[in-house]
Design a protein around this motif. Structure first.
Motif, PDB file in Angstrom:
ATOM      1  N   PHE A   1     -21.090   6.256 -13.989  1.00 12.65           N
ATOM      2  CA  PHE A   1     -19.956   6.386 -13.077  1.00 12.65           C
ATOM      3  C   PHE A   1     -19.633   5.054 -12.397  1.00 12.65           C
ATOM      4  O   PHE A   1     -18.465   4.729 -12.166  1.00 12.65           O
ATOM      5  CB  PHE A   1     -20.261   7.430 -11.999  1.00 12.65           C
ATOM      6  CG  PHE A   1     -20.389   8.833 -12.513  1.00 12.65           C
ATOM      7  CD1 PHE A   1     -19.749   9.232 -13.671  1.00 12.65           C
ATOM      8  CD2 PHE A   1     -21.159   9.766 -11.840  1.00 12.65           C
ATOM      9  CE1 PHE A   1     -19.873  10.526 -14.155  1.00 12.65           C
ATOM     10  CE2 PHE A   1     -21.286  11.059 -12.303  1.00 12.65           C
ATOM     11  CZ  PHE A   1     -20.641  11.441 -13.467  1.00 12.65           C
ATOM     12  N   ALA A   2     -20.661   4.296 -12.050  1.00 13.79           N
ATOM     13  CA  ALA A   2     -20.464   3.075 -11.265  1.00 13.79           C
ATOM     14  C   ALA A   2     -19.898   1.923 -12.088  1.00 13.79           C
ATOM     15  O   ALA A   2     -19.084   1.147 -11.585  1.00 13.79           O
ATOM     16  CB  ALA A   2     -21.782   2.650 -10.623  1.00 13.79           C
TER      17      ALA A   2
ATOM     18  N   CYS B   1     -11.669  -0.964  -7.955  1.00 13.90           N
ATOM     19  CA  CYS B   1     -11.580  -0.048  -6.818  1.00 13.90           C
ATOM     20  C   CYS B   1     -10.645  -0.613  -5.751  1.00 13.90           C
ATOM     21  O   CYS B   1      -9.872   0.140  -5.132  1.00 13.90           O
ATOM     22  CB  CYS B   1     -12.967   0.219  -6.243  1.00 13.90           C
ATOM     23  SG  CYS B   1     -13.014   1.415  -4.884  1.00 13.90           S
TER      24      CYS B   1
ATOM     25  N   MET C   1     -20.808   3.138  -6.558  1.00 11.73           N
ATOM     26  CA  MET C   1     -21.643   4.286  -6.210  1.00 11.73           C
ATOM     27  C   MET C   1     -21.330   4.836  -4.824  1.00 11.73           C
ATOM     28  O   MET C   1     -21.347   6.053  -4.617  1.00 11.73           O
ATOM     29  CB  MET C   1     -23.124   3.889  -6.279  1.00 11.73           C
ATOM     30  CG  MET C   1     -23.666   3.705  -7.672  1.00 11.73           C
ATOM     31  SD  MET C   1     -25.463   3.520  -7.650  1.00 11.73           S
ATOM     32  CE  MET C   1     -25.753   3.035  -9.342  1.00 11.73           C
TER      33      MET C   1
ATOM     34  N   SER D   1     -16.100  -3.444 -11.214  1.00  9.23           N
ATOM     35  CA  SER D   1     -15.998  -2.134 -10.555  1.00  9.23           C
ATOM     36  C   SER D   1     -15.410  -2.263  -9.157  1.00  9.23           C
ATOM     37  O   SER D   1     -14.509  -1.497  -8.768  1.00  9.23           O
ATOM     38  CB  SER D   1     -17.380  -1.488 -10.497  1.00  9.23           C
ATOM     39  OG  SER D   1     -17.330  -0.237  -9.833  1.00  9.23           O
TER      40      SER D   1
ATOM     41  N   VAL E   1     -14.056   9.712 -15.600  1.00  7.89           N
ATOM     42  CA  VAL E   1     -14.288   8.342 -15.155  1.00  7.89           C
ATOM     43  C   VAL E   1     -13.977   7.348 -16.274  1.00  7.89           C
ATOM     44  O   VAL E   1     -13.298   6.329 -16.053  1.00  7.89           O
ATOM     45  CB  VAL E   1     -15.736   8.174 -14.662  1.00  7.89           C
ATOM     46  CG1 VAL E   1     -16.034   6.732 -14.326  1.00  7.89           C
ATOM     47  CG2 VAL E   1     -15.980   9.058 -13.453  1.00  7.89           C
TER      48      VAL E   1
ATOM     49  N   THR F   1     -18.098   7.033  -5.106  1.00  4.38           N
ATOM     50  CA  THR F   1     -17.949   8.018  -6.176  1.00  4.38           C
ATOM     51  C   THR F   1     -17.635   9.403  -5.628  1.00  4.38           C
ATOM     52  O   THR F   1     -16.761  10.107  -6.152  1.00  4.38           O
ATOM     53  CB  THR F   1     -19.231   8.067  -7.023  1.00  4.38           C
ATOM     54  OG1 THR F   1     -19.547   6.760  -7.462  1.00  4.38           O
ATOM     55  CG2 THR F   1     -19.047   8.958  -8.228  1.00  4.38           C
TER      56      THR F   1
ATOM     57  N   TYR G   1     -14.107   9.706  -4.496  1.00  5.58           N
ATOM     58  CA  TYR G   1     -13.212   9.681  -5.658  1.00  5.58           C
ATOM     59  C   TYR G   1     -13.121  11.064  -6.298  1.00  5.58           C
ATOM     60  O   TYR G   1     -12.026  11.546  -6.613  1.00  5.58           O
ATOM     61  CB  TYR G   1     -13.718   8.647  -6.657  1.00  5.58           C
ATOM     62  CG  TYR G   1     -12.999   8.640  -7.990  1.00  5.58           C
ATOM     63  CD1 TYR G   1     -11.786   7.984  -8.140  1.00  5.58           C
ATOM     64  CD2 TYR G   1     -13.547   9.291  -9.091  1.00  5.58           C
ATOM     65  CE1 TYR G   1     -11.117   7.981  -9.363  1.00  5.58           C
ATOM     66  CE2 TYR G   1     -12.897   9.290 -10.307  1.00  5.58           C
ATOM     67  CZ  TYR G   1     -11.679   8.644 -10.444  1.00  5.58           C
ATOM     68  OH  TYR G   1     -11.027   8.647 -11.650  1.00  5.58           O
TER      69      TYR G   1
ATOM     70  N   ASN H   1     -25.080   8.275 -12.685  1.00  2.00           N
ATOM     71  CA  ASN H   1     -24.522   7.486 -11.590  1.00  2.00           C
ATOM     72  C   ASN H   1     -24.243   6.046 -12.022  1.00  2.00           C
ATOM     73  O   ASN H   1     -23.262   5.435 -11.576  1.00  2.00           O
ATOM     74  CB  ASN H   1     -25.476   7.500 -10.397  1.00  2.00           C
ATOM     75  CG  ASN H   1     -25.424   8.814  -9.649  1.00  2.00           C
ATOM     76  OD1 ASN H   1     -24.623   9.696  -9.961  1.00  2.00           O
ATOM     77  ND2 ASN H   1     -26.281   8.966  -8.669  1.00  2.00           N
TER      78      ASN H   1
ATOM     79  N   VAL I   1     -16.420   3.456 -10.876  1.00  2.00           N
ATOM     80  CA  VAL I   1     -16.177   3.613  -9.446  1.00  2.00           C
ATOM     81  C   VAL I   1     -17.474   3.264  -8.740  1.00  2.00           C
ATOM     82  O   VAL I   1     -18.542   3.763  -9.116  1.00  2.00           O
ATOM     83  CB  VAL I   1     -15.759   5.053  -9.096  1.00  2.00           C
ATOM     84  CG1 VAL I   1     -15.470   5.189  -7.611  1.00  2.00           C
ATOM     85  CG2 VAL I   1     -14.554   5.475  -9.922  1.00  2.00           C
TER      86      VAL I   1
ATOM     87  N   LEU J   1     -24.122  14.264  -8.257  1.00  2.00           N
ATOM     88  CA  LEU J   1     -24.536  12.862  -8.243  1.00  2.00           C
ATOM     89  C   LEU J   1     -26.044  12.748  -8.136  1.00  2.00           C
ATOM     90  O   LEU J   1     -26.565  11.781  -7.578  1.00  2.00           O
ATOM     91  CB  LEU J   1     -23.863  12.128  -7.069  1.00  2.00           C
ATOM     92  CG  LEU J   1     -22.333  12.221  -7.001  1.00  2.00           C
ATOM     93  CD1 LEU J   1     -21.810  11.620  -5.723  1.00  2.00           C
ATOM     94  CD2 LEU J   1     -21.696  11.571  -8.214  1.00  2.00           C
TER      95      LEU J   1
END
Length: 433
Positions: free
Chosen positions: A339-340, A72, A309, A68, A299, A312, A315, A336, A307, A330
């Motif tokens: 997403f992460a 990024c 945390m 991740s 995502v 996020t 983003y 989360n 992405v 969130l």
């Protein structure tokens, strides 16, 4: 022995567990994140747990976090906070090694009356706040006590703002916590402990107190979570057909009543939030369930490794998926994590479910993570590990009792009865050898 004497003796059985329960009302207090009650309880929980290193889940966590961050840095212009991401990664690994480990404290001596008493105390505080709010009296904890003292969602901040601008305020009670949903989370943990440490009648009392507290605070997370945990605990005792028919009937009747307007105006006014939830207009449900679910596809398609945390929100704002300076979607810790870590989050959650033991303990872990957007903070890590440790011993004890009750022990052999000659009869003839 008196009740006070028995409680004093029970306290000596497991001082750590009972002190943990008594400190729950102030778990959000502290000077900062690292000097707080939550950090203290986390350290106590880590010290009283025999860790077990599990190579596969731990390695997968580091791989997911590294992928991740690398994605990024190479592809996205967003800048994550490396210190926070490191803390999240270590917290995730701790969750695995602690859940696979064993407690070092005497979980077999935990007395559920402490958890029940704390539930009743929180209910009384909630009821007093609710009655005081009806009279326009604010009995909420001061802002300076909380770790996030700058959070504008605190009840005391809203009351002060309303008084400065001269308009009326209506706030839901939250006992000693920052928000009603966190009260529902703590009530859920105490209810879960009561289910695994108390007898049948006291379990029902704990269930009623948990529902009453959630209803007074109008926290639908607490209401739904406590109903799910109680239903999962008693699933083997309740006929599944009855549960299915009752659930379908209640849901259909509620939707029909709200849609057709057959409820009186006074009832509709009291169930205004329920109507907003059903119509999809409730902000809290939107930022916890609806909006994160719609953003998950973005995502997984455009950021398959996730992405971080801490990046996020920027983003989503950069892609015009959320509006700046508003509540971001969130507030659900499970989403989360998705997403992460992107696609790697799915096997991580499966392994975490297995580490928790699945079933009701896995359900509790997911519900607590979904309560807010901080699933790997000190308070959540300590609460999850502590509750599951005690529940495991309760499940083992109940399973052992049930197995002992069902085992058919072999019967003792019947004694053989030999004929004894009567007084008037001649003795039996014995053949000569």
């Amino acid at each position: 022995m008196s009740t006070l004497g028995s409680l004093r003796a029970a306290w000596r059985g497991d001082r750590f567990a009972h002190a943990f329960i008594l400190l729950l009302p102030v778990i959000q207090y502290g000077l900062n994140y690292f000097v707080s009650v939550a950090a203290f309880l986390f350290l106590l929980t880590a010290w009283n747990t025999r860790w077990r290193i599990v190579p596969l889940p731990s390695a997968l966590v580091f791989v997911a976090a590294g992928a991740s961050l690398l994605f990024c840095a190479v592809v996205l212009p967003d800048e994550p906070n490396l210190l926070r991401e490191t803390r999240f990664t270590i917290g995730f690994v701790f969750l695995f090694v602690a859940l696979w480990g064993k407690p070092r404290h005497a979980v077999e001596r935990v007395d559920g009356r402490f958890a029940l008493g704390m539930m009743i105390l929180l209910f009384l505080i909630t009821a007093v706040q609710w009655l005081a709010a009806k009279k326009g009296i604010a009995l909420f904890p001061p802002q300076r006590l909380f770790v996030e003292s700058g959070d504008h969602a605190l009840a005391s901040v809203w009351v002060e703002h309303a008084r400065e601008h001269g308009y009326a305020w209506t706030l839901r009670p939250a006992a000693t916590f920052s928000e009603p949903s966190y009260l529902g989370c703590v009530t859920l943990v105490l209810h879960f402990l009561c289910l695994h440490t108390l007898r049948s009648r006291l379990r029902w009392l704990a269930f009623v107190v948990a529902l009453a507290t959630s209803l007074l605070a109008q926290t639908y997370f607490g209401l739904v979570a406590n109903l799910l945990i109680f239903g999962a605990f008693n699933a083997s005792r309740i006929p599944k057909a009855f549960v299915l028919v009752t659930g379908v009937f209640v849901l259909s009747a509620s939707l029909l009543a709200l849609d057709s307007g057959v409820l009186p105006a006074s009832v509709m006014a009291r169930t205004g939030r329920l109507e907003r939830i059903v119509s999809g207009q409730d902000e809290s449900v939107g930022i916890r369930i609806a909006q994160p679910f719609t953003l998950l596809g973005q995502v997984l398609v455009h950021a398959p490794f996730g992405v971080p945390m801490s990046a996020t929100q920027s983003y989503f704002e950069r892609h015009h998926l959320i509006v700046p300076f508003e509540d971001a979607p969130l507030q659900n810790g499970v989403f989360n994590l998705l997403f992460a870590y992107g696609w790697l989050a799915f096997p991580l959650l499966v392994l975490l479910w297995r580490a928790a033991g699945g079933g009701i303990t896995g359900l509790l872990m997911l519900l607590m993570m979904a309560q807010n957007g901080a699933p790997l903070d000190f308070d959540k890590l300590a609460l999850i590990v502590f509750a599951i440790q005690i529940a495991r011993h309760g499940r083992y004890r109940s399973a052992l009792t049930e197995r002992t009750r069902l085992v058919r022990w072999p019967r003792a052999p019947r004694p053989r009865h030999y004929r004894v000659p009567a007084a008037g009869r001649p003795p039996l003839h014995l053949p000569e050898i």
